[in-house]
Design a protein around this motif. Structure first.
Motif, short mmCIF file in Angstrom:
data_model
loop_
_atom_site.label_atom_id
_atom_site.label_comp_id
_atom_site.label_asym_id
_atom_site.label_seq_id
_atom_site.Cartn_x
_atom_site.Cartn_y
_atom_site.Cartn_z
N ALA A 143 25.29 41.68 -46.81
CA ALA A 143 25.21 42.34 -45.50
C ALA A 143 26.62 42.40 -44.93
O ALA A 143 27.03 41.59 -44.11
N GLN A 144 27.38 43.38 -45.43
CA GLN A 144 28.82 43.43 -45.20
C GLN A 144 29.21 44.27 -43.98
O GLN A 144 30.35 44.23 -43.55
N CYS A 145 28.26 45.03 -43.44
CA CYS A 145 28.58 45.94 -42.34
C CYS A 145 27.83 45.60 -41.07
O CYS A 145 26.67 45.16 -41.11
N GLU A 146 28.50 45.78 -39.95
CA GLU A 146 27.86 45.97 -38.67
C GLU A 146 28.10 47.43 -38.29
O GLU A 146 28.82 48.15 -38.98
N TYR A 147 27.48 47.87 -37.20
CA TYR A 147 27.48 49.30 -36.91
C TYR A 147 27.76 49.56 -35.44
O TYR A 147 27.41 48.77 -34.57
N VAL A 148 28.39 50.70 -35.19
CA VAL A 148 28.55 51.21 -33.83
C VAL A 148 27.73 52.48 -33.73
O VAL A 148 28.02 53.47 -34.42
N ILE A 149 26.67 52.45 -32.93
CA ILE A 149 25.96 53.70 -32.65
C ILE A 149 26.70 54.37 -31.51
O ILE A 149 27.15 53.71 -30.57
N TRP A 150 26.85 55.67 -31.60
CA TRP A 150 27.62 56.33 -30.56
C TRP A 150 26.94 57.61 -30.12
O TRP A 150 26.19 58.24 -30.86
N GLY A 151 27.17 57.95 -28.87
CA GLY A 151 26.57 59.15 -28.30
C GLY A 151 27.36 59.57 -27.07
O GLY A 151 28.38 58.97 -26.73
N THR A 152 26.87 60.59 -26.39
CA THR A 152 27.57 61.11 -25.23
C THR A 152 26.61 61.33 -24.07
O THR A 152 25.41 61.49 -24.26
N ALA A 153 27.20 61.36 -22.89
CA ALA A 153 26.44 61.69 -21.68
C ALA A 153 26.41 63.21 -21.56
O ALA A 153 27.21 63.83 -20.87
N GLY A 154 25.49 63.81 -22.31
CA GLY A 154 25.39 65.26 -22.32
C GLY A 154 26.26 65.88 -23.39
O GLY A 154 26.45 65.31 -24.48
N ALA A 155 26.80 67.05 -23.10
CA ALA A 155 27.56 67.82 -24.08
C ALA A 155 28.79 67.05 -24.55
O ALA A 155 29.40 66.29 -23.79
N MET A 156 29.14 67.26 -25.82
CA MET A 156 30.27 66.57 -26.43
C MET A 156 31.57 67.31 -26.12
O MET A 156 31.73 68.46 -26.50
N PRO A 157 32.51 66.67 -25.40
CA PRO A 157 33.79 67.34 -25.13
C PRO A 157 34.69 67.32 -26.36
O PRO A 157 34.47 66.55 -27.29
N ALA A 158 35.72 68.16 -26.34
CA ALA A 158 36.72 68.13 -27.41
C ALA A 158 37.49 66.83 -27.33
O ALA A 158 37.69 66.27 -26.26
N ASN A 159 37.93 66.35 -28.50
CA ASN A 159 38.74 65.12 -28.52
C ASN A 159 40.03 65.35 -27.76
O ASN A 159 40.75 66.32 -28.02
N PRO A 160 40.35 64.47 -26.79
CA PRO A 160 41.54 64.71 -25.95
C PRO A 160 42.84 64.70 -26.72
O PRO A 160 43.80 65.33 -26.32
N ALA A 161 42.88 64.01 -27.83
CA ALA A 161 44.12 63.95 -28.61
C ALA A 161 44.15 65.02 -29.69
O ALA A 161 45.14 65.17 -30.38
N GLY A 162 43.05 65.76 -29.86
CA GLY A 162 43.01 66.83 -30.85
C GLY A 162 43.09 66.34 -32.27
O GLY A 162 43.62 67.03 -33.15
N MET A 163 42.55 65.14 -32.56
CA MET A 163 42.64 64.60 -33.92
C MET A 163 41.26 64.25 -34.44
O MET A 163 40.34 63.95 -33.67
N ALA A 164 41.12 64.32 -35.76
CA ALA A 164 39.87 63.92 -36.40
C ALA A 164 39.86 62.41 -36.57
O ALA A 164 40.85 61.82 -37.02
N LEU A 165 38.75 61.79 -36.22
CA LEU A 165 38.63 60.34 -36.29
C LEU A 165 37.80 59.93 -37.50
O LEU A 165 36.86 60.64 -37.88
N PRO A 166 38.10 58.78 -38.11
CA PRO A 166 37.31 58.32 -39.26
C PRO A 166 35.87 58.01 -38.86
O PRO A 166 35.56 57.77 -37.69
N GLY A 167 34.99 58.00 -39.85
CA GLY A 167 33.60 57.62 -39.61
C GLY A 167 33.26 56.26 -40.19
O GLY A 167 32.09 55.89 -40.32
N PHE A 168 34.30 55.49 -40.56
CA PHE A 168 34.10 54.20 -41.23
C PHE A 168 35.37 53.38 -41.03
O PHE A 168 36.48 53.91 -41.15
N TYR A 169 35.20 52.09 -40.71
CA TYR A 169 36.36 51.22 -40.51
C TYR A 169 36.17 49.93 -41.30
O TYR A 169 35.08 49.36 -41.30
N GLU A 170 37.24 49.49 -41.95
CA GLU A 170 37.24 48.22 -42.67
C GLU A 170 38.25 47.30 -42.00
O GLU A 170 39.42 47.64 -41.86
N CYS A 171 37.76 46.14 -41.58
CA CYS A 171 38.61 45.23 -40.82
C CYS A 171 38.00 43.83 -40.88
O CYS A 171 36.79 43.67 -40.70
N PRO A 172 38.78 42.79 -41.16
CA PRO A 172 38.22 41.43 -41.20
C PRO A 172 37.76 40.98 -39.81
O PRO A 172 38.32 41.39 -38.80
#
Length: 264
Positions: A143-172
């Motif tokens: 059981a190597q993963c925990e999870y972040v569920i994510w959502g928005t308060a209504g419509a999804m705005p554009a990313n303010p920094a204009g960058m694509a974010l990963p969908g997976f993170y590895e970190c001790p």
């Protein structure tokens, strides 16, 4: 409601999230980033009333000496009902388009995606956090993963920094910690990239204040809520240290922008 503690750009409340969040309705927060009590594991009531340290750390770990925390012994139906209540109250404190990010584990993952939607959030996805140092389990998948569920308060705005974010993170997981379920600040740095620099993040279950530390280190403002007085004091100390370091070492011009550029 108790008078909050103010530390630079952080405002910290000691009390129950369900009692305090309604007073923050209409605050226009940019994000909710929180690590709630999971109420995970244990098939019977007797399992659920055990000290939380027996669930999250091994018998030989130094974590056994850390303080316990409350709210982790609800059964599945009580957990869903309670979580729908606080997530709805948090939503009402946010601006349209705000991002919600809630930690959970594999046992509570289905329930967590349900309560997020019951609270009125638009569920957007699941971001796994992989722990390379997770404890192996002979004869079964780790059981190597925990999870972040994510959502928005209504419509999804554009990313303010204009960058694509990963969908997976590895970190001790952090080794030197003051809370049994403390998350690595580096992971929260990465998650906060979805929040505008200078934005306000609320954490209804602040624990030892890691989200607040990450916010101050990356140029975001922070509002935290914590019920337990021991953890609240630890959070105040850690966030105060982060604020002092930021004041001492921030550049003289636009400090939040400089931090954002460093993260990119």
């Amino acid at each position: 409601m108790n008078t909050p503690v103010t530390i630079g750009p952080a405002t910290l409340y000691r009390g129950d999230a369900l009692a305090i969040l309604p007073h923050l309705e209409g605050s226009g927060f940019d994000s909710v980033l929180t690590d709630t009590p999971y109420s995970s594991g244990g098939q019977f009531r007797s399992d659920r009333v055990l000290d939380t340290r027996s669930k999250y750390v091994s018998s030989s770990s130094a974590g056994r000496n850390l303080p316990d925390f409350s709210g982790d012994n609800r059964d599945q139906r009580a957990f869903c009902y309670w979580a729908a209540l606080w997530s709805a109250a948090a939503l009402h404190a946010c601006r349209p388009g705000a991002v919600g990010m809630f930690f959970t584990d594999w046992r509570q993952l289905p329930a967590s995606t349900d309560y997020m939607q019951a609270g009125g959030w638009v569920w957007r996805g699941i971001v796994p956090w992989c722990k390379p140092d997770a404890r192996p389990q002979l004869g079964r998948f780790t059981a190597q993963c925990e999870y972040v569920i994510w959502g928005t308060a209504g419509a999804m705005p554009a990313n303010p920094a204009g960058m694509a974010l990963p969908g997976f993170y590895e970190c001790p997981a952090p080794r030197d910690r003051v809370h049994v379920t403390q998350k690595p600040v580096e992971l929260l740095h990465a998650l906060l990239r979805v929040v505008p620099v200078g934005g306000v993040v609320v954490d209804p279950f602040m624990g030892s204040g890691t989200a607040g530390v990450a916010c101050l280190q990356t140029g975001r403002r922070f509002v935290g809520i914590e019920l337990d007085p021991v953890h609240f004091d630890n959070a105040c100390e850690r966030i105060n240290d982060a604020h002092r370091q930021g004041v001492l070492f921030a550049p003289a011009n636009d400090a939040p922008e400089q931090v954002r550029l460093t993260l990119e």
